[in-house]
Each structure stands twice: as structure tokens, then as C-alpha cells.
Design an enzyme around this catalytic site. Structure first.
Site, short mmCIF file in Angstrom:
data_model
loop_
_atom_site.label_atom_id
_atom_site.label_comp_id
_atom_site.label_asym_id
_atom_site.label_seq_id
_atom_site.Cartn_x
_atom_site.Cartn_y
_atom_site.Cartn_z
N TYR A 1 14.53 1.50 -2.46
CA TYR A 1 13.36 2.00 -1.69
C TYR A 1 12.13 1.15 -2.13
CZ TYR A 1 9.63 4.98 -0.17
OH TYR A 1 8.41 5.49 0.67
N ASP B 1 10.42 -6.26 -5.66
CA ASP B 1 9.70 -5.09 -5.51
C ASP B 1 9.67 -4.63 -6.84
OD1 ASP B 1 8.37 -3.05 -5.13
OD2 ASP B 1 9.70 -2.26 -3.31
N LYS C 1 1.67 1.37 -7.90
CA LYS C 1 1.78 2.36 -8.99
C LYS C 1 0.64 1.88 -10.03
CE LYS C 1 5.45 4.49 -7.29
NZ LYS C 1 6.98 4.15 -6.59
C1 LIG Z 1 6.99 3.88 -5.01
C2 LIG Z 1 7.51 2.67 -4.41
C3 LIG Z 1 7.26 1.94 -3.39
C4 LIG Z 1 6.22 2.59 -2.25
O1 LIG Z 1 5.09 2.77 -2.92
P1 LIG Z 1 3.83 3.67 -2.28
O2 LIG Z 1 2.57 3.47 -3.00
O3 LIG Z 1 4.30 5.04 -2.36
O4 LIG Z 1 3.65 3.09 -0.86
C5 LIG Z 1 7.63 0.86 -2.97
N1 LIG Z 1 8.74 0.03 -3.78
C6 LIG Z 1 8.96 0.97 -4.73
C7 LIG Z 1 10.19 0.04 -5.85
C8 LIG Z 1 8.50 2.00 -5.39
O5 LIG Z 1 9.12 2.57 -6.36
#
Ligand SMILES: *Cc1c(COP(=O)(O)O)cnc(C)c1O
Length: 448
Positions: A159, A254, A282
Site C-alpha cells: 500500500y 516507501d 507518519k
Molecule cells: C500510511 C502509508 C501511506 C499513505 O500515507 P497517508 O499519510 O495515509 O497518505 C503510504 N505508504 C505506506 C507504506 C503507508 O504505510
């Protein structure tokens, strides 16, 4: 006012009358009553408790329950909730102005700190945005602009936020709700998105071979955290690095979830593999909406206003977000909580596995640093198809039983659990007691 100043607390986190009323009111004006689908309890049953406040490892519901929190706002709360130094930094910043949409000194200090801490940003550059989604979509646009190629590779069950091109075989809430590809995404938006099973290097090699000179980037979670928690197998990240170098593609880690969680410098520091670009979110916002993407200088110089790849944001580098992020990084650097986090999380995962075994419940545990997950199945979980093999009905029951006993877990089998520096002996002990009862209930429910 903290919850401890109110009526006596209890540990039954299931939605009580007040949460149910609030949820009914929310549903009338907010789709599904939630502003992000992962907050819904659709896959575990019951209704979500509404949260009033949080402190340290605990969250307090509108129904007066105190719960040990393993969601941590989906990752950001590594320092626990309401760390005074961070809150004060935000308050101080707020008094000087909430937003200017113009340059501030703190943004540069923040960028400098990020470029010191994250290996792939050393000697490079970083751009601040307001969410993880923005970070990944911008990084991919940049990788495409830089290489002049269109195709991208992502992992099944990975994701990376909700940009159109990434809602293919997507994890997290999309996996939970069974919509890993989304309605409303035109076919044209995803024709250039290739998917491969996680931890399968050969599949990536085949993708490169089948699309010579066409792949702009691989975007990967260096520890998959949106299909549960799935660590990279030995050699996987190194292999991705080699393939990208050999084929002139941009390797994007990511690290929105893993950054500052599995090590200060993220998974790239922990596993010693340096990508070309990194996405953050985050934890870097310390609870405020902050994201970032950065990497090698010659790539980052292609972004406007230096280069032809456009990306912008009214609230990017927002003073409150930067203040919270800087204070968080300062504490993490000063205190180096990572060895202790590792120990706490490892011990917790071990103890949970013992409780499961005691009750004869099959549980497959994965842990990396301060993130972990228990899949309700035997054997090992190395990719999304393994993760999908877990018994989600059992997870749902376990979740409800834990909530009733004062432990707040993400309402999905396909999410990681997060430990904070404030999860002390008392919080862990309460968790294990709850788990003992919850596993017993799972074992007792025949068929489940
Ligand atoms: C949470 C998350 C996202 C998206 O971040 P948002 O701040 O919710 O848009 C993208 N990549 C990873 C790996 C995530 O855990």
C-alpha cells in the site's frame, strides 16, 4: 482534561451507548461514519469506539474506557501519545502563526536533519508534503519525469497511499474491504502499473525482461506493513537494488511506515540497502500531517522550480507540522529508543505466541523493530497470498475479545501493530492478560 480526571475508568473498549450515538450521528454526514475506511470495524464486527483523548500508551474512549493502544494513530505515535516536548513545540509554533505559505527557517533545519538521518538522503535533497499519499505519488511522477519512462512496479498487497496508479492489488484498508483495485480508477491510469508478489525477486527480473527500457521505478515497502507485517527475505532488497541499477530504474523505498520505526534511519539503515528515493510520512510529523520525499540530487533537481516535474502544496512545510516533526526527531536522536523498542516488541511477540500455543491457536508471528503482526494461520507469511491464507474470522473474534479486555488493535488482519516507547511493563502485562482470555475464547469457538 484527561480521562483520569473523570468518572472511574474501565477496560471494556467496545462501543458503549455514547460511542454508538456518536457513530450514528457521524454516519449521517460522513460516508460510513469515518474519514478513512481503515477506521471502520467492518471486517471485525461491532462499531468503533470514539476516542476522546490519549496519553502515553493509552487511549481513552468516549465511553470511559482506558485501552492499551497498538494503533498509535497508524504509526506516528512512536513516542507515545501527548509527549510534552512535542506538544509544546506545536503550541509555540501555533502562537507564531498557523501557516504562511512562505519560506520559514525551520523547514530548512528539518530538511537538514532528514538528510543527515536517512541514508538515501545524504548528499541529496528532500521536499516536504502533507501526507504519505502525496509523497509516493510525487516520487513516482518525479521518477517518471527523470527517466522518461512510464511503467512502475509495485508489490501485491503493498500500500502506497490512494493515488489512482497505486490502487492495484493494494493492501491496508483496500485489502481489508476486498477492493484492492478501486472503482473510479480509469484503466488508463493503471496500465503502466505492474505488480509482483512481495519477496519474489525472480518475478521482478521477469518484469524487467518483459518491459525493456520501459520501467521507471520500483516502489516497495522495505518491510511490508499493509498486509500485516511481512519482513523482506534475505537478499530481497539487495536484489531489487541490483536490478534497478542494472536497468536504469529508480528504486523507491516507501518508508512512510518504516521510517524512524524499524531504525532511526528506517529500513534502509537497518538492512543496509540504499534506494535512489525515499518516501516518508507518519512518524516524521509526530502526529501532524507531514510527508516527505527525497533522494539523489540529480533526481530531485528535476522538480519545479528547478526542473520540469511539477509538484506543489499550499500547506507543505506547515510550521506546526515541521515543529512537531523536528521535536520528534530531536527526541529520537537524543534518546535512541530503538534497542529498547526492539527488546520490548520481541518479548511481547514471544509472549503472545506462547499464549496462543497454550490455547492451541495457530498463530504465525512476524516482527521487525517496533512493528509486528500475528496471522491466524500456521507456517510462515512471506507475501500477500500467505497473508490472505489467515483465518480472518478468527482474527475478528480475537479483535473483539481484546477490545472487550482493554486492548485496542487495528481492526484488520492486514495491518501491523505498533509499539511505542511508552509501552511499559504495566501496559504489556495488561495486554498479555487480555490475550490469554482472547485466545481462550478463539480456541473455544468451534469452527473458528
Ligand atoms: C500510511 C502509508 C501511506 C499513505 O500515507 P497517508 O499519510 O495515509 O497518505 C503510504 N505508504 C505506506 C507504506 C503507508 O504505510
Amino acid at each position: 482534561m484527561t480521562a483520569s480526571e473523570q468518572a472511574p475508568l474501565h477496560h471494556d473498549g467496545r462501543a458503549g451507548e455514547r460511542s454508538r450515538d456518536l457513530f450514528a450521528a457521524a454516519r449521517a454526514v460522513i460516508p460510513g461514519g469515518v474519514n478513512s475506511p481503515v477506521r471502520a470495524f467492518a471486517s471485525v464486527g461491532g462499531e468503533p469506539p470514539f476516542i476522546k483523548s490519549a496519553r502515553g500508551p493509552y487511549i481513552y474512549t468516549e465511553d470511559g474506557a482506558e485501552l492499551v493502544d497498538y494503533v498509535g494513530s497508524w504509526g506516528p505515535a512512536l513516542l507515545g501519545h501527548g509527549r510534552e516536548e512535542v506538544v509544546e513545540a506545536v503550541v509555540r509554533a501555533a502562537r507564531s502563526g498557523l501557516s504562511f505559505g512562505a519560506c520559514t527557517a525551520a523547514e530548512t533545519v528539518f530538511a537538514e536533519r532528514l538528510c543527515e538521518i536517512v541514508p538515501s538522503l545524504r548528499g541529496g535533497m528532500v521536499r516536504l508534503v502533507s501526507s504519505g499519499t502525496e509523497a509516493t505519488m510525487s516520487a513516482l511522477r518525479l521518477a517518471r519525469g527523470y527517466t522518461g519512462r512510464s511503467k512502475i512496479i509495485k508489490a501485491e498487497g503493498g500500500y502506497h497511499g490512494h493515488a489512482d496508479m497505486l490502487l492495484v492489488a493494494a493492501g491496508s484498508g483496500a485489502a481489508t474491504l476486498g477492493i484492492p483495485g478501486s472503482a473510479g480508477v480509469p484503466a488508463a491510469a493503471v496500465v503502466d502499473t505492474l505488480t509482483v508478489p512481495y519477496n519474489d525477486l525472480e518475478a521482478v527480473g521477469r518484469s524487467f525482461a518483459a518491459n525493456p527500457g520501459e520501467i521507471a521505478a520500483i516502489i516497495i515497502e522495505p518491510v511490508a506493513g499493509n498486509m500485516g507485517c511481512v519482513p523482506p527475505v534475505a537478499g530481497y532488497l539487495e536484489g531489487l537494488r541490483e536490478l534497478c541499477t542494472a536497468h536504469g530504474a529508480v528504486l523507491i523505498f516507501d518508508e512512510v511506515m518504516t521510517g524512524f520505526r524499524v531504525a532511526l534511519g528506517g529500513a534502509q539503515e537497518r538492512f543496509g540497502v540504499t534506494p535512489d528515493m525515499t518516501c516518508l510520512g507518519k512518524i516524521i510529523g509526530g502526529g501532524m500531517p507531514v510527508g516527505a520525499y527525497g533522494g539523489r540530487r540529480e533526481i530531485m533537481e528535476k522538480i519545479a522550480p528547478l526542473g520540469p516535474v511539477y509538484q506543489a502544496g499550499t500547506l507543505s512545510g506547515n510550521p506546526l507540522g515541521v515543529a512537531a516533526g523536528l521535536a520528534t526527531l530531536e527526541i529520537l536522536t537524543r534518546e535512541n529508543p530503538y534497542p529498547a523498542l526492539e527488546k520490548t516488541t520481541q518479548a511481547l511477540v514471544c509472549a503472545l505466541a506462547e499464549r496462543a500455543a497454550k490455547h492451541g491457536v495457530e498463530l504465525s508471528s512476524n516482527q521487525v523493530g517496533a512493528m509486528f503482526c500475528g496471522f491466524f494461520r500456521g507456517g510462515q507469511v512471506r507475501d500477500y497470498s500467505d497473508a490472505k491464507g489467515s483465518d480472518t474470522a478468527r482474527f475478528g473474534l480475537f479483535h473483539r475479545e481484546m477490545l472487550a479486555r482493554g486492548v485496542y488493535l487495528a481492526p484488520s488482519q492486514f495491518e501491523a501493530a505498533f509499539v511505542s516507547v511508552t509501552h511499559d511493563g504495566a501496559a504489556i502485562e495488561r495486554t498479555l492478560e487480555a490475550a490469554d482470555g482472547a485466545f481462550a475464547a478463539v480456541a473455544a469457538s468451534k469452527g473458528a
